[in-house]
Structures are given as C-alpha cells and as structure tokens.
Design an enzyme around this catalytic site. Structure first.
Site, PDB file in Angstrom:
ATOM      1  N   HIS A  22      -3.649  -4.770   0.492  1.00  0.00           N
ATOM      2  CA  HIS A  22      -2.909  -5.423   1.491  1.00  0.00           C
ATOM      3  C   HIS A  22      -3.144  -6.914   1.827  1.00  0.00           C
ATOM      4  O   HIS A  22      -4.010  -7.514   2.252  1.00  0.00           O
ATOM      5  CB  HIS A  22      -3.431  -4.959   2.826  1.00  0.00           C
ATOM      6  CG  HIS A  22      -3.587  -3.502   3.191  1.00  0.00           C
ATOM      7  ND1 HIS A  22      -2.430  -3.088   3.937  1.00  0.00           N
ATOM      8  CD2 HIS A  22      -4.170  -2.351   2.594  1.00  0.00           C
ATOM      9  CE1 HIS A  22      -2.505  -1.570   4.145  1.00  0.00           C
ATOM     10  NE2 HIS A  22      -3.553  -1.142   3.133  1.00  0.00           N
ATOM     11  N   MET A  27       4.175   0.562  -1.684  1.00  0.00           N
ATOM     12  CA  MET A  27       4.137   0.686  -3.110  1.00  0.00           C
ATOM     13  C   MET A  27       4.125   2.132  -3.711  1.00  0.00           C
ATOM     14  O   MET A  27       4.984   2.229  -4.512  1.00  0.00           O
ATOM     15  CB  MET A  27       2.859   0.002  -3.474  1.00  0.00           C
ATOM     16  CG  MET A  27       2.597  -0.089  -5.154  1.00  0.00           C
ATOM     17  SD  MET A  27       1.472   1.303  -5.621  1.00  0.00           S
ATOM     18  CE  MET A  27       0.968   0.605  -7.296  1.00  0.00           C
ATOM     19  N   GLU A  46      -1.575  -8.966   3.186  1.00  0.00           N
ATOM     20  CA  GLU A  46      -1.220  -9.660   4.483  1.00  0.00           C
ATOM     21  C   GLU A  46      -2.657  -9.969   5.147  1.00  0.00           C
ATOM     22  O   GLU A  46      -2.328 -11.163   5.861  1.00  0.00           O
ATOM     23  CB  GLU A  46      -0.365  -8.726   5.546  1.00  0.00           C
ATOM     24  CG  GLU A  46      -1.203  -7.298   5.669  1.00  0.00           C
ATOM     25  CD  GLU A  46      -1.006  -6.219   4.926  1.00  0.00           C
ATOM     26  OE1 GLU A  46      -0.653  -6.395   3.706  1.00  0.00           O
ATOM     27  OE2 GLU A  46      -1.124  -4.892   5.391  1.00  0.00           O
ATOM     28  N   CYS A  87       0.961  -1.189   0.121  1.00  0.00           N
ATOM     29  CA  CYS A  87      -0.085  -0.022   0.071  1.00  0.00           C
ATOM     30  C   CYS A  87       1.033   1.263  -0.072  1.00  0.00           C
ATOM     31  O   CYS A  87       1.587   1.624  -1.079  1.00  0.00           O
ATOM     32  CB  CYS A  87      -0.908   0.044   1.204  1.00  0.00           C
ATOM     33  SG  CYS A  87      -2.563   1.033   0.934  1.00  0.00           S
TER      34      CYS A  87
HETATM   35  N1  GLN Z   1      -1.662   6.765   2.824  1.00  0.00           N
HETATM   36  C1  GLN Z   1      -1.995   5.870   1.781  1.00  0.00           C
HETATM   37  C2  GLN Z   1      -3.401   6.280   1.119  1.00  0.00           C
HETATM   38  O1  GLN Z   1      -4.289   6.907   1.632  1.00  0.00           O
HETATM   39  C3  GLN Z   1      -1.674   4.554   2.050  1.00  0.00           C
HETATM   40  C4  GLN Z   1      -2.854   3.715   2.727  1.00  0.00           C
HETATM   41  C5  GLN Z   1      -2.317   2.523   3.383  1.00  0.00           C
HETATM   42  O2  GLN Z   1      -0.875   2.346   3.379  1.00  0.00           O
HETATM   43  N2  GLN Z   1      -3.173   1.691   3.773  1.00  0.00           N
HETATM   44  O3  GLN Z   1      -3.398   5.770  -0.039  1.00  0.00           O
END
Ligand code: GLN
Length: 542
Positions: free
Chosen positions: A507, A384, A509, A381
């Site tokens: 995610h 990336m 995980e 997330c």
């Molecule tokens: N802050 C980022 C977003 O809102 C990543 C969110 C996350 O890692 N769950 O897209």
C-alpha cells in the site's frame, strides 16, 4: 519529561478533530519541537483491523505493522513522522492489557477497577508513547465526543495527568462545532457551551476552544464563547471550513494557535519555518487544470475507506501542477458492457485494496478496459491481484482464473494464500502487516518511478501472487518488477505492452506526503497527464 496537549471533541464527531491535531503538530514541528502524537479510541475493539469500512473508514497501517485509526494517516502526512503501534490505543487494547495482568496475578489479590487500574493503564500508554521518542510534546487526541459513556475513563485519565505531571505541563484543547441555522443565517454557540459544561463536570476546564464551522465566525461569537466558557478571547480559535485540508496549518498559524500553545507550555516564541505549507497552498491555488482519475471500488459511497489513496493522488497531482478530479465508480455497477461509459473521461484508473468477492468481477472488467484501451492503471494490493487475474484470463483463454480468496477450487489459482497464513485461525492482527524491503528490477516502470533499486513498503494482506505462474505469465508479457528481498514474493507486477499499467501488493498510499508524493503515484499521475489528449485540458470543468 514531555509536556502534554490533550484534545477532546464536543457537539458532533467528524468535524476534523484529527486534522486539527495534525495541524497543531505541524505548527509545533515548525518551531523545532520534537512532537509525538497519539490517538486514543474509546471503542472496545482491540484495533480497527477487524472492523468494516462502513464502521470505521480506512485502516491505516504503520511501519511496524499496526492496524490503526485513519487519523494516524493525517498525523503522518502533516507532521512528517512515521508512527508506531503505540500511537493508537483503544479501550479494547487497554482493557485486554489490564485483564491479562490480572490473570497473571500482578495485582496481588486486589479488586480491579476502572479507577485506578484502567485509568493507570491509559496513563501508562500516554507516558510510554511520549518516552519512546523522548518527545518534547505529546499531543493526545481522544476519539469520540465528550459525554460518550465509553470515553469517560479516558477523560478521567487525562484529568489525572494534570496532577501527575503538573498543571504547567498540560494544555487542554476542546474542538467543537458551531451549527448554522439557515432560517436566521446565524451560527449558534449553545451546543459548544453545553459540551464545555459537560467537560468541566468531569473536572477539565479547556485552555483553548477550537470552533469548527461551515461559515466565518463573527467576532461577537468569539466574545460570547470566551465569556460563557471562561477562556481568554484569543483562546477561542475560529476554524471555518476551507477548500483544502492542507490550508489548515496556515489558517491556525494566522489566528495565533502556535503562540497560544507555545506560551501555555513554555515553548519557543518564534513562529518557525512554515514555508513547506506556504509552498503547498501556493501550488494548490495555481493548480487549475484537472487530471481525471477513476477510482473503482466497492466502498465508494464511503470515501473515508480510501482516504490515504485519495490524499496520495492529490499529492501526485500537485507535483504535476494539476488539480485532482477524482470520480468514484462502484465496482458492483460496472461490467464489460458498460465499462466504456462508466470510465469515460478517465485519464487514469485506480483499483484500490479490499477484501471479499463482492464487486470483484467489476474490478476485473476495469483492469481489462484499462489494458485494452491503454489507459494508465494503478492497482493497489487487491488491485494488483485483480490486474494479474485479468491478464492471466487472457493468457490462459479461460474464465476459470481467480484468487483462491474468491474461488477456492479454481482451475488457475494465480493468487493464493501466503503459505504462512494457512495455519492462521485468529482474525485480528494476523495478516502480513507492515513494512518489508522490496528489490526493484532495472529497466521497469517501477524502477524508473522510484529511481532506485530497492524500497520498503507497508503491507496488509493474506493472499499473494502464486509463483507457479511466474514463468507462464512473464513470457506472456507480465513483468515482475518488484520482488521481496528474500526473493519469495512478487511485490510489483506490470504489463509490458501498455503505457503504464502497474500493480503493487503493498500500500504505497500510506507513505505519501503532501511534500513527498509517493513515487508510484507520481509516475502514475505523470502517465495520466501524458494521456490527456492535447486541447482537452482546457475544456474540462474546473
Ligand atoms: N484481500 C486481499 C488479500 O488479503 C487484498 C488485501 C488488500 O487489498 N489489502 O490478500
């Protein structure tokens, strides 16, 4: 009609009540019981989605996009089920529902009270959760410990349930803690006696008492607790701390937890098939050589924030016959100058999810270090997004490359707000949440990892790869290997000129299980294992 197990906690929190619940679920499942599981949290937030990781640890996301308590992750991993929004309710959710009904005039002018209106709403939540999957047994865990003021309506509701569904269909389990006194070297039962007394004062006599402790519990303490708390001796279940949480189902099976619950609720006597757990414990015992993984985040002082990531890494390490040597690196303390020393010894690097600008430059420096030194890298997330920012800074030869979450007016906004998020004003439950399909591109690392051309993964984000940069970055060697089914969103990106550098917007995980390591984690750990220089493995500390 479902039978019910209600699990309360006594003495202190954080003793592993969630893992106990998950393990009891695993034992029932092994017996062929259709088991549902639910967590009721007495705090007033509607859900944990808006809470800081410092308050709450990880927010676990379900398939249907609910932001829930991290115990649901344990339930899914141990019981092998995909839970839904009704598996977690808070006081906030219960009270909002009652107040909404009052505003709609549903109470016909009555005075709205904790008993019966709030307790009725809690009971409705419990019954609906069991009914939705037509469960044989629903296990309901009450968060917090007995005696908390805000927990009282929940205790009262589960007390009433006994009358509603019949005493023979309800089992109360109380999970307590036996503190150890170093000076005398003994475990003490008095706090357990007190918490059981507190529970009884609210009308609940536990049927089973699970005693967590950091040391083995002597037999005479079992007798003592049985006597003072008025339960049969065999219903006092010792649960000393073990090396791995995945040993707990077998530990509980061996002390007769399955038989106790089965006899109490009139379920099948047969122990069932626990070979999945025997297999996992066997593999854990034989996994001697470590694979070292660095996790770089800003909440590393609170490991619960990355709970599912840690578990998914463990599952994948086990698949490769390795033990996980996970070390946590604070992203605020890492920069280009010290990355080599901070990350030294890592066979693989993970940058997990997160929100806000704090620690971002340290994560970007981490991605650069992994890319330039060919170290396997998994970005989750935010991880990336960080990987993309780092790559684009190299391509555009500029530091003015960022996500608009951190720099709204940046020159190259390679990560930008999702279009549908622009009008969003309310915070809770408004991100892109839950499971969405993703198409995988043949010939990529992601495709190879999954061994399939499509998948579904869970999301929790507001920002996304900015498609204006797709062409420029893909011709520079950033491959977009996973795309949302509607073709709109980049879901997975990978660096082509690298052994294994993959970032995903979702995610993975959350879907990993001890008996089914998630494909991306499995492939990442596979690459990390390959990256261990020959001869180094045996020199690493066990
Ligand atoms: N802050 C980022 C977003 O809102 C990543 C969110 C996350 O890692 N769950 O897209």
């Amino acid at each position: 009609m479902a039978k019910h197990i209600f699990v309360t906690g006594g003495v202190v929190s954080s003793v592993g009540k969630g893992i106990t619940v998950a393990s009891i679920g695993a034992l029932l499942k092994a017996r062929g019981v259709n088991v549902a599981v639910q967590k009721l949290d007495p705090y007033l937030n509607v859900d944990p989605g808006t809470m800081s990781p410092y308050q709450h640890g990880e927010v676990f996301v379900t398939e249907d996009g609910a932001e829930t308590d991290l115990d649901l992750g344990h339930y899914e991993r141990f019981i092998g089920v995909d839970l839904t929004a009704d598996a977690n309710a808070t006081s906030g959710k219960v009270y909002s529902s009652v107040i909404n009904k009052e505003r709609e005039g549903q109470f016909l002018g009555g005075t709205i009270q904790v008993v019966p209106h709030v307790t009725d709403e809690i009971k409705r939540t419990i019954l609906e959760c069991a009914a939705r999957i037509n469960a044989d047994v629903l296990i309901t865990e009450i968060g917090g410990t007995v005696g908390d003021i805000e927990g009282q309506p929940f205790i009262e509701a589960i007390r009433q349930m006994r009358k509603d569904v019949g005493r023979e269909n309800v089992t109360y389990i109380h999970v307590t803690y036996l503190p150890h006194l170093a000076s005398t070297g003994e475990l003490k039962t008095k706090p357990t006696q007190h918490s059981v007394r507190e529970l009884r004062s609210m009308g609940i006599q536990p049927d089973i008492i699970v005693c967590r402790s950091d040391f083995d519990m002597p037999d005479e303490l079992r007798d003592k607790i049985a006597l003072f708390c008025d339960v049969p001796r065999e219903a006092v279940i010792p649960l000393p701390t073990v090396d791995s949480i995945y040993e707990v189902p077998l530990v509980l099976a061996d002390v007769g937890m399955g038989e106790l619950v089965a006899a109490r609720l009139g379920l099948s006597e047969a122990r069932g098939d626990l070979s999945v757990w025997e297999n996992i414990v066997e593999r854990l015992r034989n996994a001697h050589e470590p694979v070292s993984i660095a996790l770089v985040g800003k909440y590393v002082e609170l490991e619960d924030t990355y709970l599912s990531v840690r578990e998914a890494l463990k599952h994948a390490a086990l698949l490769h016959g390795k033990s996980l040597d996970l070390f946590w690196v604070h992203s605020e303390q890492l920069d280009a100058g010290n990355a080599a020393s901070q990350l030294s010894g890592a066979h693989g690097i993970v940058v997990p999810g997160g929100f806000g600008i704090r620690g971002i430059e340290g994560m970007i420096a981490t991605a650069r270090y992994a890319r330039e030194n060919s170290i396997p890298f998994l970005g989750l997330c935010l991880g990336m997004q960080v990987m993309v920012i780092e790559f684009a800074r190299k391509v555009f030869q500029s530091d003015s490359v960022n996500s608009t979450e951190f720099e709204p007016d940046v020159e190259y906004p390679v990560i930008d707000l999702l279009p549908e998020q622009r009008a969003v004003e309310q915070m809770g439950g408004t991100m892109r949440l839950g499971s969405y399909p993703c198409t995988l591109v043949p010939g990529t690392r992601a495709f190879e990892a999954y061994g399939a051309d499509a998948t579904r993964e869970r999301h929790r984000h507001r920002y996304e790869f900015n498609n204006d940069y797709r062409d420029a970055l893909s011709s520079a060697g950033l491959q977009f290997s996973g795309i949302s089914q509607d073709g709109r969103l980049v879901e997975i990106a990978e660096v082509q000129d690298h052994p294994w550098m993959v970032g995903c917007q979702f995610h993975p995980e959350f879907r990993s299980r001890p008996d089914w390591p998630h494909p991306l984690f499995a492939a990442f750990i596979g690459a990390a294992v390959e990256a261990v220089p020959p001869g180094e493995q045996s020199q690493l500390p066990l």
